[in-house]
Each structure stands twice: as structure tokens, then as C-alpha cells.
Design a protein around this motif. Sequence first.
Motif, PDB file in Angstrom:
ATOM      1  N   ASP A 182     -27.905  22.548 -14.641  1.00  0.00           N
ATOM      2  CA  ASP A 182     -28.888  23.254 -14.727  1.00  0.00           C
ATOM      3  C   ASP A 182     -29.633  23.529 -12.584  1.00  0.00           C
ATOM      4  OD1 ASP A 182     -30.665  21.061 -14.288  1.00  0.00           O
ATOM      5  OD2 ASP A 182     -32.481  21.824 -15.544  1.00  0.00           O
ATOM      6  N   GLU A 183     -29.135  22.922 -11.818  1.00  0.00           N
ATOM      7  CA  GLU A 183     -29.575  22.799 -10.727  1.00  0.00           C
ATOM      8  C   GLU A 183     -29.757  23.866 -10.108  1.00  0.00           C
ATOM      9  OE1 GLU A 183     -27.452  20.761  -6.347  1.00  0.00           O
ATOM     10  OE2 GLU A 183     -26.505  22.843  -7.840  1.00  0.00           O
ATOM     11  N   ALA A 184     -28.718  25.230 -10.351  1.00  0.00           N
ATOM     12  CA  ALA A 184     -28.995  26.863 -10.468  1.00  0.00           C
ATOM     13  C   ALA A 184     -30.440  27.455 -10.405  1.00  0.00           C
ATOM     14  CB  ALA A 184     -28.357  27.046  -9.941  1.00  0.00           C
ATOM     15  N   TYR A 185     -30.138  27.059 -12.219  1.00  0.00           N
ATOM     16  CA  TYR A 185     -31.342  27.398 -12.566  1.00  0.00           C
ATOM     17  C   TYR A 185     -32.432  27.519 -12.609  1.00  0.00           C
ATOM     18  CZ  TYR A 185     -26.744  27.455 -15.904  1.00  0.00           C
ATOM     19  OH  TYR A 185     -26.192  28.086 -16.507  1.00  0.00           O
ATOM     20  N   ALA A 186     -32.653  25.938 -12.255  1.00  0.00           N
ATOM     21  CA  ALA A 186     -34.157  25.494 -11.643  1.00  0.00           C
ATOM     22  C   ALA A 186     -34.668  25.084 -10.431  1.00  0.00           C
ATOM     23  CB  ALA A 186     -34.617  24.003 -12.721  1.00  0.00           C
ATOM     24  N   ASN A 187     -33.245  24.909  -9.282  1.00  0.00           N
ATOM     25  CA  ASN A 187     -34.155  25.834  -8.158  1.00  0.00           C
ATOM     26  C   ASN A 187     -35.073  26.260  -8.459  1.00  0.00           C
ATOM     27  OD1 ASN A 187     -33.867  25.127  -5.379  1.00  0.00           O
ATOM     28  ND2 ASN A 187     -32.491  26.444  -5.091  1.00  0.00           N
ATOM     29  N   PRO A 188     -34.728  27.641  -8.271  1.00  0.00           N
ATOM     30  CA  PRO A 188     -35.985  28.434  -7.857  1.00  0.00           C
ATOM     31  C   PRO A 188     -37.802  28.238  -8.621  1.00  0.00           C
ATOM     32  CG  PRO A 188     -34.678  29.916  -8.634  1.00  0.00           C
ATOM     33  CD  PRO A 188     -34.642  28.970  -9.183  1.00  0.00           C
ATOM     34  N   GLY A 189     -37.901  27.674 -10.103  1.00  0.00           N
ATOM     35  CA  GLY A 189     -39.084  27.409 -10.127  1.00  0.00           C
ATOM     36  C   GLY A 189     -39.773  25.695 -10.133  1.00  0.00           C
ATOM     37  N   LYS A 190     -38.834  25.313  -8.847  1.00  0.00           N
ATOM     38  CA  LYS A 190     -39.288  24.241  -8.256  1.00  0.00           C
ATOM     39  C   LYS A 190     -39.959  24.200  -6.939  1.00  0.00           C
ATOM     40  CE  LYS A 190     -36.373  21.205 -10.440  1.00  0.00           C
ATOM     41  NZ  LYS A 190     -34.671  19.974 -10.324  1.00  0.00           N
ATOM     42  N   LEU A 191     -39.155  24.848  -6.728  1.00  0.00           N
ATOM     43  CA  LEU A 191     -39.585  25.759  -5.014  1.00  0.00           C
ATOM     44  C   LEU A 191     -40.868  26.448  -5.057  1.00  0.00           C
ATOM     45  CD1 LEU A 191     -36.073  26.982  -3.449  1.00  0.00           C
ATOM     46  CD2 LEU A 191     -37.351  24.633  -2.776  1.00  0.00           C
ATOM     47  N   HIS A 192     -41.106  26.992  -6.335  1.00  0.00           N
ATOM     48  CA  HIS A 192     -42.339  28.261  -6.992  1.00  0.00           C
ATOM     49  C   HIS A 192     -43.521  27.068  -6.759  1.00  0.00           C
ATOM     50  CE1 HIS A 192     -45.348  31.378  -7.937  1.00  0.00           C
ATOM     51  NE2 HIS A 192     -45.073  30.341  -9.192  1.00  0.00           N
ATOM     52  N   ASP A 245     -21.450  42.647  -7.662  1.00  0.00           N
ATOM     53  CA  ASP A 245     -22.347  42.144  -9.129  1.00  0.00           C
ATOM     54  C   ASP A 245     -23.830  42.397  -8.230  1.00  0.00           C
ATOM     55  OD1 ASP A 245     -22.348  40.560  -5.866  1.00  0.00           O
ATOM     56  OD2 ASP A 245     -22.066  38.738  -7.117  1.00  0.00           O
ATOM     57  N   SER A 246     -24.820  43.349  -7.420  1.00  0.00           N
ATOM     58  CA  SER A 246     -26.071  43.538  -6.987  1.00  0.00           C
ATOM     59  C   SER A 246     -26.496  43.904  -8.244  1.00  0.00           C
ATOM     60  CB  SER A 246     -26.172  44.809  -5.757  1.00  0.00           C
ATOM     61  OG  SER A 246     -27.383  44.801  -5.345  1.00  0.00           O
ATOM     62  N   ARG A 247     -25.705  45.094  -9.312  1.00  0.00           N
ATOM     63  CA  ARG A 247     -26.360  44.883 -10.134  1.00  0.00           C
ATOM     64  C   ARG A 247     -26.839  43.943 -10.936  1.00  0.00           C
ATOM     65  NH1 ARG A 247     -23.694  44.482 -15.126  1.00  0.00           N
ATOM     66  NH2 ARG A 247     -21.471  43.361 -13.950  1.00  0.00           N
ATOM     67  N   THR A 248     -26.762  42.454 -10.906  1.00  0.00           N
ATOM     68  CA  THR A 248     -26.902  41.177 -11.956  1.00  0.00           C
ATOM     69  C   THR A 248     -28.514  41.197 -10.972  1.00  0.00           C
ATOM     70  OG1 THR A 248     -25.873  39.868 -10.641  1.00  0.00           O
ATOM     71  CG2 THR A 248     -24.979  41.166 -12.299  1.00  0.00           C
ATOM     72  N   LEU A 249     -28.963  41.405  -9.958  1.00  0.00           N
ATOM     73  CA  LEU A 249     -30.286  41.348  -9.380  1.00  0.00           C
ATOM     74  C   LEU A 249     -31.172  41.106 -10.162  1.00  0.00           C
ATOM     75  CD1 LEU A 249     -31.334  40.219  -7.181  1.00  0.00           C
ATOM     76  CD2 LEU A 249     -32.113  42.565  -6.450  1.00  0.00           C
ATOM     77  N   PRO A 250     -31.705  41.579 -10.613  1.00  0.00           N
ATOM     78  CA  PRO A 250     -32.992  40.994 -11.842  1.00  0.00           C
ATOM     79  C   PRO A 250     -32.573  40.016 -12.674  1.00  0.00           C
ATOM     80  CG  PRO A 250     -31.941  43.263 -12.570  1.00  0.00           C
ATOM     81  CD  PRO A 250     -31.518  42.510 -11.358  1.00  0.00           C
ATOM     82  N   TYR A 251     -31.245  40.113 -13.341  1.00  0.00           N
ATOM     83  CA  TYR A 251     -30.980  38.443 -14.152  1.00  0.00           C
ATOM     84  C   TYR A 251     -30.317  37.575 -13.517  1.00  0.00           C
ATOM     85  CZ  TYR A 251     -29.900  43.310 -16.727  1.00  0.00           C
ATOM     86  OH  TYR A 251     -29.656  44.394 -16.843  1.00  0.00           O
ATOM     87  N   GLU A 252     -29.917  37.253 -12.145  1.00  0.00           N
ATOM     88  CA  GLU A 252     -30.490  36.089 -11.103  1.00  0.00           C
ATOM     89  C   GLU A 252     -32.101  35.996 -11.832  1.00  0.00           C
ATOM     90  OE1 GLU A 252     -28.251  35.118 -10.365  1.00  0.00           O
ATOM     91  OE2 GLU A 252     -26.174  36.469 -10.225  1.00  0.00           O
ATOM     92  N   ALA A 253     -32.759  36.527 -11.659  1.00  0.00           N
ATOM     93  CA  ALA A 253     -34.163  36.403 -11.083  1.00  0.00           C
ATOM     94  C   ALA A 253     -34.332  35.853 -12.945  1.00  0.00           C
ATOM     95  CB  ALA A 253     -35.067  37.105 -11.470  1.00  0.00           C
ATOM     96  N   ALA A 254     -34.284  36.545 -14.660  1.00  0.00           N
ATOM     97  CA  ALA A 254     -34.917  35.789 -15.823  1.00  0.00           C
ATOM     98  C   ALA A 254     -33.337  34.655 -15.207  1.00  0.00           C
ATOM     99  CB  ALA A 254     -33.836  37.184 -16.165  1.00  0.00           C
ATOM    100  N   GLN A 255     -32.274  33.783 -15.460  1.00  0.00           N
ATOM    101  CA  GLN A 255     -32.602  32.811 -15.499  1.00  0.00           C
ATOM    102  C   GLN A 255     -33.069  32.144 -15.086  1.00  0.00           C
ATOM    103  OE1 GLN A 255     -29.486  32.250 -16.951  1.00  0.00           O
ATOM    104  NE2 GLN A 255     -29.514  30.765 -16.970  1.00  0.00           N
ATOM    105  N   ALA A 256     -34.068  32.172 -13.946  1.00  0.00           N
ATOM    106  CA  ALA A 256     -34.441  31.106 -13.521  1.00  0.00           C
ATOM    107  C   ALA A 256     -36.054  30.966 -14.708  1.00  0.00           C
ATOM    108  CB  ALA A 256     -34.839  31.250 -12.548  1.00  0.00           C
TER     109      ALA A 256
END
Length: 429
Positions: free
Chosen positions: A306-316, A331-342
Motif C-alpha cells: 500500500d505504499e502508493a495508496y498510503a503516501n498521500p495520507g501520511k504526507l497530509h 488516463d487524465s480522466r482518472t484523476l479523481p480516482y487517484e485521490a479516491a484511492q488514498a
Amino acid sequence: MTGVRIALAVALVGAAAATPVAAQSYAITGGTIHTLAGDPFVGTVVIRAGEIAAVGADVEVPADAQIVDATGQHVYPGMFDAASRLGLTEVGAVSVTNDHREQGAYKPHLQAATAIHPASEHIPVARANGITHTLTVPQGGRVPGQASLVVLDGWTIEEMAIDLGAAMAISYPSRRGGFGRGGGGGEGGWKAAEKRYRETVAELDEWLEAARRYDAAAAAGTTVERDLKAEAMARVARGEMPVLLAANGERDIRSAVEWASRQNLRFVIAGGREAWRIADWLAEAGVDVVLSPTQSLPSGPDEPYDEAYANPGKLHAAGVRIAFATFGSSDSRTLPYEAAQAVPYGLPRDAAIAAVTRNAAEMLGFGARLGTIEAGRIANLMITDGDPLEIRTQVTGLFILGREASLDNKHERLYERYRARPPAGGTDR
């Protein structure tokens, strides 16, 4: 006669340009407005001349405004893909449709906008999912060039432009290398990698120092031969243009921050795959990070799944301001789901929304124009039937530069085409 016709055509084009579509006024009423500058409320957003003229729970609707009924829906700032290749890449495997890199290691004078194809099929696909603007970033070499901030609507790049030289892309050198035959001391080993790293950093230093000398000579009135590369780097050296500084490994991120701070640059780290390892240090240094996609594999075989998934939360949690980016085109359309994954891995939902709307605008110096729903901001807005981070949510309306933007796109057309496909054999099933 031909000359008269040409003159008439020019006059008609000039008359059309003098009557901008953005002059139309709109009032979005009845929706829950998520301003990203305060708590949500049910109210009205008034758009005039391309900007948000007023927003509030009791705003008066102008008599000349076209009403957009958003009752039961949600109004958000348009999403910002903080680093993409939109308009530069069409089909990755077909080289003639890719124009995201040029030859040479140092190209600070080049702007991504000069290669953007406004008719790219990826642009309306991203737009239909709520992305209204992006920082399109060139690639290739140590200094690929200037990233361009553009909206995702327009016949020409001039119509799309917000700032064609919004940031300078710099790929910071990595110390990583192989062991080589000499157990770390041979060619291709760690010593060689360290040597290449130091030489590359020295080159970057010299480019900035040369730009400062050029700038000082020009300011003193000295006659100098014009140098477009030096002019561009001088803007960076003066702090006028922020740097999108690409670095991913823990050591590389730390070195990049120390180098940029020593050079007194305005900068944002781009990528930041291992930023979680030094989250507290980054927060203390006040460093912002534009994160690479979360929907990806770990950076190494021994890293947590989960390194990539948890990275945003740890930084925040540490206090680092983050933004999300796809660094792609299709894949620019997937932007909101990149955020949702975190979100399930520690990033609060409100912080995830801010990371695809407000944060990148503030990082790059456009916070007074983009990212929130406030009077005076550019009217880049989306209307949704639910949470934009949810894949089931539909974008039902979109405004870009104060104009209603089309949601039609190739994905939808293909879906409708094949949904209506006759059954095999020509019989009903």
C-alpha cells in the motif's frame, strides 16, 4: 474583388472576436455549493464575463442571466490535473502522434503549449469527468522546458491558455546506480553514479549562474546578444517562475529540496513516491508535493503493497500540502480516482477534494484565480450528481472560462454505438 472579400472576412472575424462567448451570464441555482473556501451550502453561483461574479445562499439572480437549475446536485470547482501530457500525446505506441519531448538536455526556452493539439480526443474525455484545466508538462532531458497551464476547451491554444509558461520542468538527477564489476567502484557502479550525479548538479548550477549573469548584464543596460534560454532560466533564478522538480526516491527528494533551497528557487516536488519516508522533514521545510498516481505498484519488491495508496495520507497527516496528477494523457480522466484511492488509506475526503482542485493552484501561484468558488475567480466549475471521487458519480454540467462546455466525448459515443449494436445473426435476444 478578391481583396474586398478578404477584407470583409477579416472584418467579420474581428467582429466575432470582439463579442466573446464568455460575456454570457449564468446563474447556477439550487445546488449544494462546495466552495473549497468554507463549508458547503445550498445557494447560487453567478457567472459573468468568464468569472464568478457572486456566490452565496441569498444571492440575487440577475435578470439577464441564463438559469442553470442544479437542485439536488453539487457544484464544485473544476478539477486540476497538476501534471499531465494532455494535448501532447495521442496514441502512445504511435510515435508520430507524440510530441511531448524534444532533443537536447537543456531546453528551458521551449513551452509545452507550442505542441499542444487542441483537437486531441483525450481532452474531451478528461473534461467529461470534471477536469477543467491542467498543467501540461514537457518531458525529455534535464530541463525539458516550460509547463503550460491551459483549460480543456478551445479551438486554439490561444483560447485555452491561462499561462503558457506557468512552471519550469526540471528532472533532478538520481544517485541510484548499479553495483558494477568493481563491487561499487567500477564503471556503472555506485562511484560512477555519484560522479554523474555531481557533474549534473554542477551543470544545473552553472545554468542558473549563467542566467543570473545574463540578467544582471541586461538590467545594467549592457549590450548582450539575446539568449532565449538564459532569459527563461533567469525567470526561474529570480523566483518569478516556479520549478516542477521531479524526484521520487527518498534520498533524491531530500537532495532536490536542499539544492533548490540553496539556489533560492520557488519549487514543488513532482512525483514523490517515497516522500512518506521524510514526511515530517518536508513539512518542516514547507515543501509542497505533486504526487504521481496512487493506482500503481510499490516502488520496489520489498516495499509495502500500500505504499502508493498510503503516501498521500501520511504526507497530509504530517502537514505537507499535496496535489494529485496523472502525468499522462489518456488516463487524465482518472484523476479523481487517484485521490479516491488514498481515502481508505488515511487521507481525509475533504483533503482529497482539495488535492484535485485548490491545492495545485495555490502551489503554482494561481490561488487567487483558480481552485475555489469565490467572487473574482475564473469560472471553471463542475456540477455533479454526487461525490466526484465516486466512480458512479456523473458530471452533469461543466463551465470553463465562464462558458458551458460540452460533455460529449469519444468514450460516450463508442458506448452508445456498441450498445445499439444489432444482435449476432440479426435476431432479437
